[in-house]
Scaffold this motif. Structure first.
Motif, mmCIF file in Angstrom:
data_model
loop_
_atom_site.group_PDB
_atom_site.id
_atom_site.type_symbol
_atom_site.label_atom_id
_atom_site.label_comp_id
_atom_site.label_asym_id
_atom_site.label_seq_id
_atom_site.Cartn_x
_atom_site.Cartn_y
_atom_site.Cartn_z
ATOM 1 N N MET A 1 0.847 -1.186 0.000
ATOM 2 C CA MET A 1 0.000 0.000 0.000
ATOM 3 C C MET A 1 0.888 1.243 0.000
ATOM 4 O O MET A 1 1.832 1.349 0.777
ATOM 5 N N HIS A 2 0.588 2.150 -0.871
ATOM 6 C CA HIS A 2 1.362 3.384 -0.983
ATOM 7 C C HIS A 2 0.514 4.570 -0.544
ATOM 8 O O HIS A 2 -0.710 4.530 -0.605
ATOM 9 N N ASN A 3 1.188 5.617 -0.123
ATOM 10 C CA ASN A 3 0.517 6.836 0.320
ATOM 11 C C ASN A 3 0.997 8.011 -0.510
ATOM 12 O O ASN A 3 2.193 8.266 -0.581
ATOM 13 N N TYR A 4 0.045 8.707 -1.100
ATOM 14 C CA TYR A 4 0.356 9.908 -1.869
ATOM 15 C C TYR A 4 -0.652 10.984 -1.490
ATOM 16 O O TYR A 4 -1.810 10.684 -1.187
ATOM 17 N N TYR A 5 -0.184 12.205 -1.513
ATOM 18 C CA TYR A 5 -1.032 13.321 -1.117
ATOM 19 C C TYR A 5 -0.922 14.444 -2.132
ATOM 20 O O TYR A 5 0.170 14.800 -2.557
ATOM 21 N N VAL A 6 -2.063 14.997 -2.490
ATOM 22 C CA VAL A 6 -2.113 16.266 -3.214
ATOM 23 C C VAL A 6 -2.481 17.283 -2.151
ATOM 24 O O VAL A 6 -3.390 17.059 -1.340
ATOM 25 N N TYR A 7 -1.752 18.380 -2.115
ATOM 26 C CA TYR A 7 -1.952 19.335 -1.029
ATOM 27 C C TYR A 7 -1.931 20.766 -1.558
ATOM 28 O O TYR A 7 -1.381 21.040 -2.616
ATOM 29 N N ILE A 8 -2.562 21.632 -0.786
ATOM 30 C CA ILE A 8 -2.528 23.060 -1.078
ATOM 31 C C ILE A 8 -1.993 23.758 0.156
ATOM 32 O O ILE A 8 -2.473 23.532 1.276
ATOM 33 N N ILE A 9 -0.975 24.583 -0.061
ATOM 34 C CA ILE A 9 -0.423 25.393 1.011
ATOM 35 C C ILE A 9 -0.529 26.862 0.616
ATOM 36 O O ILE A 9 -0.732 27.190 -0.554
ATOM 37 N N THR A 10 -0.408 27.715 1.606
ATOM 38 C CA THR A 10 -0.540 29.156 1.384
ATOM 39 C C THR A 10 0.438 29.903 2.285
ATOM 40 O O THR A 10 1.141 29.295 3.081
ATOM 41 N N ASN A 11 0.440 31.211 2.147
ATOM 42 C CA ASN A 11 1.255 32.040 3.039
ATOM 43 C C ASN A 11 0.366 32.560 4.172
ATOM 44 O O ASN A 11 -0.833 32.288 4.206
ATOM 45 N N LYS A 12 0.949 33.285 5.106
ATOM 46 C CA LYS A 12 0.209 33.732 6.294
ATOM 47 C C LYS A 12 -1.020 34.571 5.946
ATOM 48 O O LYS A 12 -2.055 34.465 6.583
ATOM 49 N N SER A 13 -0.917 35.405 4.925
ATOM 50 C CA SER A 13 -2.042 36.258 4.537
ATOM 51 C C SER A 13 -3.029 35.542 3.613
ATOM 52 O O SER A 13 -4.043 36.116 3.240
ATOM 53 N N LYS A 14 -2.718 34.311 3.244
ATOM 54 C CA LYS A 14 -3.565 33.478 2.379
ATOM 55 C C LYS A 14 -3.741 34.082 0.984
ATOM 56 O O LYS A 14 -4.737 33.853 0.316
ATOM 57 N N ALA A 15 -2.750 34.835 0.549
ATOM 58 C CA ALA A 15 -2.816 35.513 -0.747
ATOM 59 C C ALA A 15 -2.329 34.638 -1.899
ATOM 60 O O ALA A 15 -2.732 34.844 -3.036
ATOM 61 N N VAL A 16 -1.460 33.673 -1.605
ATOM 62 C CA VAL A 16 -0.861 32.839 -2.644
ATOM 63 C C VAL A 16 -1.182 31.379 -2.341
ATOM 64 O O VAL A 16 -1.103 30.953 -1.195
ATOM 65 N N LEU A 17 -1.539 30.622 -3.375
ATOM 66 C CA LEU A 17 -1.799 29.195 -3.231
ATOM 67 C C LEU A 17 -0.746 28.411 -4.007
ATOM 68 O O LEU A 17 -0.361 28.810 -5.107
ATOM 69 N N TYR A 18 -0.315 27.305 -3.438
ATOM 70 C CA TYR A 18 0.628 26.400 -4.098
ATOM 71 C C TYR A 18 0.072 24.992 -3.995
ATOM 72 O O TYR A 18 -0.349 24.559 -2.916
ATOM 73 N N ILE A 19 0.072 24.269 -5.103
ATOM 74 C CA ILE A 19 -0.429 22.899 -5.141
ATOM 75 C C ILE A 19 0.732 21.973 -5.437
ATOM 76 O O ILE A 19 1.522 22.218 -6.348
ATOM 77 N N GLY A 20 0.828 20.900 -4.663
ATOM 78 C CA GLY A 20 1.894 19.938 -4.865
ATOM 79 C C GLY A 20 1.414 18.519 -4.626
ATOM 80 O O GLY A 20 0.291 18.283 -4.197
ATOM 81 N N VAL A 21 2.305 17.563 -4.907
ATOM 82 C CA VAL A 21 2.033 16.143 -4.663
ATOM 83 C C VAL A 21 3.258 15.561 -3.972
ATOM 84 O O VAL A 21 4.393 15.964 -4.255
ATOM 85 N N THR A 22 3.043 14.643 -3.035
ATOM 86 C CA THR A 22 4.139 14.043 -2.283
ATOM 87 C C THR A 22 3.730 12.676 -1.769
ATOM 88 O O THR A 22 2.537 12.373 -1.685
ATOM 89 N N ASN A 23 4.725 11.880 -1.386
ATOM 90 C CA ASN A 23 4.432 10.601 -0.734
ATOM 91 C C ASN A 23 4.634 10.682 0.781
ATOM 92 O O ASN A 23 4.401 9.716 1.486
ATOM 93 N N ASP A 24 5.066 11.835 1.271
ATOM 94 C CA ASP A 24 5.274 12.039 2.705
ATOM 95 C C ASP A 24 4.917 13.491 3.035
ATOM 96 O O ASP A 24 5.755 14.383 2.942
ATOM 97 N N LEU A 25 3.674 13.697 3.430
ATOM 98 C CA LEU A 25 3.169 15.055 3.624
ATOM 99 C C LEU A 25 3.891 15.778 4.764
ATOM 100 O O LEU A 25 4.245 16.954 4.625
ATOM 101 N N ALA A 26 4.145 15.097 5.867
ATOM 102 C CA ALA A 26 4.834 15.740 6.998
ATOM 103 C C ALA A 26 6.233 16.202 6.583
ATOM 104 O O ALA A 26 6.637 17.325 6.888
ATOM 105 N N ARG A 27 6.972 15.354 5.891
ATOM 106 C CA ARG A 27 8.317 15.720 5.445
ATOM 107 C C ARG A 27 8.273 16.879 4.467
ATOM 108 O O ARG A 27 9.053 17.820 4.561
#
Length: 99
Positions: free
Chosen positions: A1-27
């Motif tokens: 079983m594998h784990n993959y995550y698509v995630y959205i992160i932002t900056n403190k003011s929530k003005a910029v969005l970034y989308i990424g994919v990873t197999n280790d979200l915490a890292r």
């Protein structure tokens, strides 16, 4: 079983969005935080984008990559609706992700 995550992160003011994919979200969140605080070598570091506001889980990397590409193609308004449905107050979820 594998784990993959698509995630959205932002900056403190929530003005910029970034989308990424990873197999280790915490890292990956740690890497974004490090670049934001020290390196400033990448897009996320330069704009202090390290706050998790959305994520999806996948067992198949091809599906995760396809979803990442889909979300990246959306207009900001549609991304905001997706985030709002998952995280209505746009709380920073970094602390909820365990190692």
């Amino acid at each position: 079983m594998h784990n993959y995550y698509v995630y959205i992160i932002t900056n403190k003011s929530k003005a910029v969005l970034y989308i990424g994919v990873t197999n280790d979200l915490a890292r990956r969140l740690y890497e974004h935080q490090e670049d934001s605080g020290n390196g400033k070598r990448h897009f996320t570091g330069r704009y202090n984008i390290c706050y998790l506001i959305y994520w999806e889980y996948f067992e198949n990397i091809a599906q995760a990559i396809d979803r990442e590409k889909e979300l990246k193609g959306w207009r900001r308004e549609k991304k905001e609706k997706l985030i709002h449905g998952f995280n209505p107050d746009w709380n920073f979820l970094n602390e909820e992700i365990s190692e």
